[in-house]
Enzyme design. Structure first.
Site, PDB file in Angstrom:
ATOM      1  CG  ASP A 189      16.924  -2.533  24.269  1.00  0.00           C
ATOM      2  OD1 ASP A 189      17.669  -3.484  24.532  1.00  0.00           O
ATOM      3  OD2 ASP A 189      16.377  -1.790  25.131  1.00  0.00           O
ATOM      4  CB  THR A 248      21.078 -12.255  34.915  1.00  0.00           C
ATOM      5  OG1 THR A 248      22.082 -12.654  34.159  1.00  0.00           O
ATOM      6  CG2 THR A 248      19.859 -12.611  34.200  1.00  0.00           C
ATOM      7  CB  THR A 288      24.638 -15.638  33.127  1.00  0.00           C
ATOM      8  OG1 THR A 288      25.325 -15.378  31.897  1.00  0.00           O
ATOM      9  CG2 THR A 288      25.611 -16.570  34.203  1.00  0.00           C
ATOM     10  CB  CYS A 305      30.252 -12.207  32.979  1.00  0.00           C
ATOM     11  SG  CYS A 305      29.376 -11.839  31.710  1.00  0.00           S
ATOM     12  NE  ARG A 333      25.625  -1.732  31.436  1.00  0.00           N
ATOM     13  CZ  ARG A 333      25.083  -2.552  30.646  1.00  0.00           C
ATOM     14  NH1 ARG A 333      23.548  -2.692  30.763  1.00  0.00           N
ATOM     15  NH2 ARG A 333      25.582  -3.023  29.453  1.00  0.00           N
TER      16      ARG A 333
END
Length: 437
Positions: free
Chosen positions: A41, A91, A126, A266, A337
């Protein structure tokens, strides 16, 4: 490439994970029980936490991090020692709801610079159908100087990890896998079968796997939007939505969805990826975007009902003391978030209310950095005019009425129980002004 799987199992080749967040880190830990794993990371602070045995995501717990064999690193050159790469970066979308492919492009650049011949790269982020082949592959080729299909192969396997969920884990959810050809599909399927007890579903091509992922969350989004719309209608009629859904839910084929704030990375984001691609092809989505509009406006709707209930309780709206309990995007998960709770707070500020926010589960540092909000201690909340129970954390659902009473001051108590955690009748009988979606 055919023997890559054998080499991984024998410990001659390693797997790398690019992106160690709520999705990547559990995957890295799961694989490390069977094979050699390099966890990369670019966030050095996060890597230091993992190295010292701390799990900031609460997904697997400190103990599992401490005892796993993942080689945690923020040095991209370490990726050169792996042959099977899994990319699990977020994403998000921009403010105008168009896809923000920066993280996945950045990860492709880093990986491309360190890609070796004979590697397999699998994307888990995604995306809309086509991103893996049309966006990521050219970056990988440019940075590595290698040719896709000749020097390295690619695949796509959408993540289905549900943050905060201890039942549906990587191991227990069927995994969709896809590859650019039969050979790559075979290797990718076998590698994932090492850790996914529920087995894999081999999609016929990468685009099908990308599309499957993006519609799973779009379907959920639309169903919740329908429930939110019903909640708005039933509230106007003076009917309790939860009671209606409990009654309707006795039918065998009624789908159990509930109204609520749709945030996170999502459900609140993926539908925009699909509609963006559709627009590029000249089709303007109707159902999907209508659902998004309803869900995006729910924070504002909740705030308006806080204000209406304050007025009903004869409380001054401006400078009213309002406590918001819970700030994460979902229950029992520290991630703030893309939390829709902030929409409630922004709207309350428009009415001259600066709410007190408490969330013992949330990542306080992250909330301060992203939203500029500071949490208060639950015990310090006193004399409130209204309390918004915003997130269904386990510790909130255990509240007794005595504990709720302590938060309030004089006059009528306004309780906004967004998720319907508490017993409506009980609180109304005790003289509370109770409202829920």
């Amino acid at each position: 490439m055919n023997n890559l799987y054998e080499k991984i199992v024998k410990g001659e080749e390693k797997i790398s994970l690019v992106g160690l967040g709520y999705v990547g880190m559990p995957i890295a830990v799961a694989f490390s029980k069977k094979v050699g794993v390099i966890g990369y990371d670019l966030n050095e602070k996060k890597i230091e936490l993992y190295k010292s045995g701390i799990d900031p995501t609460n997904e697997v717990g400190d103990e599992a991090i401490k005892n796993c064999s993942v080689e945690f690193t923020s040095d991209e050159k370490d990726l050169q020692r792996a042959k099977f790469h899994i990319v699990a970066v977020p994403t998000p979308v921009y403010d105008d709801h168009t896809p923000d492919l920066t993280p996945v492009e950045g990860a492709s650049r880093i990986l491309g610079r360190n890609l070796t011949k004979g590697s397999v790269v699998v994307f888990e982020s995604t995306v809309y159908p086509g991103v893996t082949e049309d966006v990521c592959v050219p970056i990988l080729e440019k940075e590595s100087g290698l040719k896709c299909g000749v020097d390295f192969k690619i695949g796509y396997s959408p993540e289905r990890i549900n943050p905060g969920d201890k039942v549906h884990r990587l191991e227990t959810i069927t995994k969709i896998v896809s590859g650019m050809d039969k050979e790559s599909l075979d290797v990718i399927a076998k590698v994932y079968e090492l850790v996914v007890d529920a087995g894999v579903h081999r999609a016929p091509c990468i685009k099908v796997a990308e599309a499957a992922k993006v519609i799973e969350n779009s379907q959920r989004d639309i169903n919740i939007a329908f429930m939110n719309e019903l909640s708005i209608i039933f509230n106007k009629m003076g009917i309790d939505t939860k009671s209606v859904l409990e009654a309707a839910g006795t039918k065998w084929n009624f789908l159990r969805f509930y109204p609520g704030l749709v945030g996170g990375h999502c459900i609140g984001v993926d539908p925009y990826y699909l509609t963006y691609k559709a627009e590029m092809l000249g089709y303007h989505s109707q159902v999907i975007l209508a659902g998004r509009r309803i869900n995006d406006d729910m924070g504002k709707y909740v705030a308006e009902n806080v204000v209406k209930n304050l007025i009903k309780a004869d409380k001054a709206v401006k400078n009213a003391k309002v406590a918001v309990l819970g700030f994460t995007f979902k229950e029992n998960c520290p991630d703030t978030r893309n939390s829709k709770i902030f929409d409630i707070i922004k709207e309350l500020r428009e009415y001259g209310i600066e709410p007190l926010i408490a969330d013992p589960t949330a990542d306080a540092e992250e909330a301060k950095r992203i939203y500029g909000v500071e949490f208060v201690d639950l015990a310090s909340i006193k004399n409130a005019d209204a309390v918004v129970l915003a997130v269904a954390h386990d510790e909130f659902s255990k509240f007794t009425m005595q504990e709720m009473d302590k938060f309030f001051g004089d006059g009528k108590k306004v309780l906004i129980d967004i998720k319907g955690l508490l017993n409506r009748e009980e609180y109304e009988n005790a003289g509370y002004l109770y409202w829920r979606l």
